[in-house]
Design a protein around this motif. Structure first.
Motif, PDB file in Angstrom:
ATOM      1  N   ILE A   1      58.746 111.106  37.117  1.00 53.78           N
ATOM      2  CA  ILE A   1      57.922 112.127  35.810  1.00 53.78           C
ATOM      3  C   ILE A   1      56.855 112.988  36.449  1.00 53.78           C
ATOM      4  N   GLY A   2      55.641 112.241  36.622  1.00 50.20           N
ATOM      5  CA  GLY A   2      54.596 112.255  37.316  1.00 50.20           C
ATOM      6  C   GLY A   2      53.467 112.198  35.609  1.00 50.20           C
ATOM      7  N   LEU A   3      53.860 111.034  34.938  1.00 50.08           N
ATOM      8  CA  LEU A   3      53.145 110.996  33.296  1.00 50.08           C
ATOM      9  C   LEU A   3      52.483 109.421  33.930  1.00 50.08           C
ATOM     10  N   ILE A   4      51.991 109.269  35.391  1.00 48.58           N
ATOM     11  CA  ILE A   4      51.220 108.290  35.532  1.00 48.58           C
ATOM     12  C   ILE A   4      49.520 108.991  35.933  1.00 48.58           C
ATOM     13  N   PRO A   5      48.224 108.327  35.140  1.00 45.27           N
ATOM     14  CA  PRO A   5      47.382 108.570  36.242  1.00 45.27           C
ATOM     15  C   PRO A   5      46.932 108.875  37.108  1.00 45.27           C
ATOM     16  N   GLY A   6      46.344 110.544  38.110  1.00 46.81           N
ATOM     17  CA  GLY A   6      45.864 109.927  38.983  1.00 46.81           C
ATOM     18  C   GLY A   6      45.203 109.512  38.865  1.00 46.81           C
ATOM     19  N   MET A   7      44.273 107.937  40.271  1.00 45.99           N
ATOM     20  CA  MET A   7      43.291 107.290  39.824  1.00 45.99           C
ATOM     21  C   MET A   7      42.541 107.054  41.451  1.00 45.99           C
ATOM     22  N   THR A   8      41.096 107.012  41.318  1.00 47.68           N
ATOM     23  CA  THR A   8      40.129 106.570  42.749  1.00 47.68           C
ATOM     24  C   THR A   8      39.402 105.483  42.378  1.00 47.68           C
ATOM     25  N   GLN A   9      39.093 104.478  43.600  1.00 44.55           N
ATOM     26  CA  GLN A   9      38.640 103.439  43.132  1.00 44.55           C
ATOM     27  C   GLN A   9      38.355 102.725  44.606  1.00 44.55           C
ATOM     28  N   SER A  10      36.681 102.421  44.927  1.00 41.81           N
ATOM     29  CA  SER A  10      36.086 102.004  46.137  1.00 41.81           C
ATOM     30  C   SER A  10      34.786 101.424  45.774  1.00 41.81           C
ATOM     31  N   GLY A  11      34.897 100.243  47.009  1.00 41.13           N
ATOM     32  CA  GLY A  11      34.033  99.048  46.633  1.00 41.13           C
ATOM     33  C   GLY A  11      33.463  98.221  45.458  1.00 41.13           C
ATOM     34  N   GLU A  12      32.933  98.756  44.915  1.00 41.62           N
ATOM     35  CA  GLU A  12      31.996  97.694  43.912  1.00 41.62           C
ATOM     36  C   GLU A  12      32.086  98.915  42.438  1.00 41.62           C
ATOM     37  N   SER A  13      32.498 100.200  42.860  1.00 42.65           N
ATOM     38  CA  SER A  13      33.112 101.070  41.456  1.00 42.65           C
ATOM     39  C   SER A  13      34.269 100.535  40.879  1.00 42.65           C
ATOM     40  N   LYS A  14      34.081 101.425  39.432  1.00 41.74           N
ATOM     41  CA  LYS A  14      35.294 101.483  38.418  1.00 41.74           C
ATOM     42  C   LYS A  14      36.422 102.535  38.836  1.00 41.74           C
ATOM     43  N   VAL A  15      37.568 101.755  38.384  1.00 42.87           N
ATOM     44  CA  VAL A  15      38.395 102.953  38.253  1.00 42.87           C
ATOM     45  C   VAL A  15      38.307 104.069  37.698  1.00 42.87           C
ATOM     46  N   ARG A  16      38.143 104.921  38.311  1.00 42.17           N
ATOM     47  CA  ARG A  16      38.168 106.439  37.469  1.00 42.17           C
ATOM     48  C   ARG A  16      39.578 107.202  37.867  1.00 42.17           C
ATOM     49  N   SER A  17      39.755 107.555  36.152  1.00 44.82           N
ATOM     50  CA  SER A  17      41.251 108.868  36.361  1.00 44.82           C
ATOM     51  C   SER A  17      40.406 109.765  36.812  1.00 44.82           C
ATOM     52  N   ARG A  18      41.539 110.687  37.440  1.00 39.12           N
ATOM     53  CA  ARG A  18      41.550 111.495  37.854  1.00 39.12           C
ATOM     54  C   ARG A  18      43.014 112.682  37.191  1.00 39.12           C
ATOM     55  N   GLY A  19      43.273 112.567  36.208  1.00 40.49           N
ATOM     56  CA  GLY A  19      43.891 113.392  35.312  1.00 40.49           C
ATOM     57  C   GLY A  19      45.577 112.980  35.321  1.00 40.49           C
ATOM     58  N   MET A  20      46.306 114.113  35.307  1.00 39.58           N
ATOM     59  CA  MET A  20      47.634 113.701  35.632  1.00 39.58           C
ATOM     60  C   MET A  20      47.650 113.916  36.924  1.00 39.58           C
ATOM     61  N   ASN A  21      48.697 113.111  37.148  1.00 36.46           N
ATOM     62  CA  ASN A  21      49.757 113.034  38.707  1.00 36.46           C
ATOM     63  C   ASN A  21      49.877 114.064  39.182  1.00 36.46           C
ATOM     64  N   PRO A  22      49.484 115.105  40.545  1.00 34.30           N
ATOM     65  CA  PRO A  22      50.352 116.438  40.322  1.00 34.30           C
ATOM     66  C   PRO A  22      51.629 116.385  41.016  1.00 34.30           C
ATOM     67  N   ARG A  23      51.876 115.208  41.592  1.00 28.77           N
ATOM     68  CA  ARG A  23      53.153 114.590  42.301  1.00 28.77           C
ATOM     69  C   ARG A  23      54.235 114.457  40.860  1.00 28.77           C
ATOM     70  N   SER A  24      55.285 115.086  40.508  1.00 28.33           N
ATOM     71  CA  SER A  24      55.943 115.598  39.507  1.00 28.33           C
ATOM     72  C   SER A  24      56.861 116.038  39.702  1.00 28.33           C
ATOM     73  N   HIS A  25      57.868 115.421  38.325  1.00 26.99           N
ATOM     74  CA  HIS A  25      58.670 116.526  38.234  1.00 26.99           C
ATOM     75  C   HIS A  25      58.360 117.499  37.366  1.00 26.99           C
ATOM     76  N   ARG A  26      58.356 118.392  37.862  1.00 24.07           N
ATOM     77  CA  ARG A  26      57.166 119.705  36.987  1.00 24.07           C
ATOM     78  C   ARG A  26      58.064 120.168  35.483  1.00 24.07           C
ATOM     79  N   LEU A  27      59.096 120.290  35.555  1.00 14.81           N
ATOM     80  CA  LEU A  27      60.079 120.460  34.814  1.00 14.81           C
ATOM     81  C   LEU A  27      59.640 120.019  33.429  1.00 14.81           C
ATOM     82  N   MET A  28      60.612 118.290  33.823  1.00 13.43           N
ATOM     83  CA  MET A  28      60.711 117.488  32.635  1.00 13.43           C
ATOM     84  C   MET A  28      60.060 116.529  32.049  1.00 13.43           C
ATOM     85  N   ARG A  29      58.609 117.203  33.299  1.00 13.71           N
ATOM     86  CA  ARG A  29      57.643 116.386  32.633  1.00 13.71           C
ATOM     87  C   ARG A  29      56.980 117.106  30.983  1.00 13.71           C
TER      88      ARG A  29
END
Length: 352
Positions: A264-292
């Protein structure tokens, strides 16, 4: 003792499908073949395979898109193994990110298929695919409805006509439509233009009601059990239930909630590298846009009628409103999957 080779040679065909022609690239389990262009007909490909690769075990793959699944179903009838995949899943590296031709696409699809790196999407059965056409037609009419309403109001604004307070809202009652038709102007030309727009509105309104009734009737008749289960959930109205049945198919095919949320696309995009914390990138662009969008809209209704949802929403009060709404939409989606898998109607107010 004489030995006999029982291994069956395999043929892999990558297809770049277009309306008038197909670009195909072939390979076997021993060597890469060649690419050719042929008419956009499954029979033409079958004839080519029968001529040059008789007695091979055939594997085909092509991207999902405007040409649908008719070719896939034809390949299955031929006894081939066919794969339809999401174009975003085709790995492009190096120069292929900047060079895109039919020749390169067909060759890349063939290589990925032979190496086993392609993962196919779920191809709906014909009945659900045709139901999906009806559901999408309704959504097209919704867009046309909004467009014609906006156009008529813009026309009135352009002519300097102020709407009465009781009509200045999104609800187009019969009285409001009669008021528009009773407007008089100095010249008949603008009356003809406005009457034409109102006739278009009436046509769209009639088609919208017809399609909506047919959609609900089919789902109530042919998917009665799942339709009733979905309607037991606050926020899931008749049209949302029809959308779930047509666009998502049988929810039992999802092994867990995470798979459904990702689809559906109701999961967040995330980034994390090395010692850094996991950061959210907002809504995942890959989705079923209509049903979302349908689930997000249904969330507002769920908040009105379900005390459990209301309590969950208030628990996150004071944070980003949009983020909270997405959280509640995920909860609604989880509830939807649970109701279908357990085949137990939802009981309002029961704490999960």
């Amino acid at each position: 003792m004489q030995t006999q080779d029982t291994a069956v040679s395999k043929l892999f065909i990558g297809i770049d499908i277009h309306k008038k022609s197909w670009r195909i690239h072939t390979a076997t389990d021993l060597f890469m073949g060649k690419g050719i262009t042929m008419p956009a007909e499954p029979k033409a490909l079958q004839k080519y395979v029968d001529t040059h690769f008789k007695d091979y075990e055939v594997y085909t793959a092509y991207e999902s898109g405007c040409c649908g699944y008719s070719a896939h179903r034809a390949f299955i009838r031929y006894g081939w193994k066919s794969l339809v995949f999401n174009p975003a899943d085709l790995a492009r590296t190096g120069k292929l990110r900047y060079q895109k031709t039919d020749v390169l696409d067909a060759e890349l699809i063939c290589k990925e298929l032979r190496d086993g790196r392609l993962k196919g999407i779920t191809v709906p059965e014909v009945e659900r695919e045709h139901l999906r056409c009806l559901f999408r037609r309704r959504n097209d009419l919704v867009k046309d409805f909004r467009r014609i309403k906006s156009t008529i109001k813009s026309q009135l604004l352009y002519l300097g006509i102020k709407l009465p307070a009781e009509y200045d809202n999104s609800n187009w009652s019969h009285a409001f439509r009669d008021w528009i038709r009773d407007l008089s102007f100095e010249y008949p030309t603008v009356e003809a233009a406005l009457e034409s727009r109102m006739n278009q509105y009436d046509y769209i309104d009639q088609e919208f009601r017809y399609i909506s009734n047919e959609l609900r009737l089919w789902c109530r008749t042919h998917y009665k059990k799942d339709y009733k289960l979905l309607r037991s959930i606050p926020g899931i109205g008749p049209i949302v239930a029809c959308g779930i049945l047509s666009e998502l198919g049988d929810l039992r095919r999802f092994s867990n909630f995470r798979q459904l949320a990702a689809y559906i696309g109701l999961i967040p995009g995330m980034t994390q590298s090395g010692e850094s914390k996991v950061r959210s990138r907002g809504m995942n662009p890959r989705s079923h846009r209509l049903m979302r969008s349908y689930f997000v809209e249904a969330t507002w209704q769920a908040l009105r009628y379900d005390p459990v949802m209301q309590a969950y929403y208030r628990k996150h009060a004071g944070k980003d409103t949009k983020a909270i709404l997405v959280k509640v939409a995920r909860k609604l989606l989880s509830r939807t999957l649970a109701v279908i898998k357990t085949e137990t109607p939802y009981q309002v107010g029961v704490i999960e």
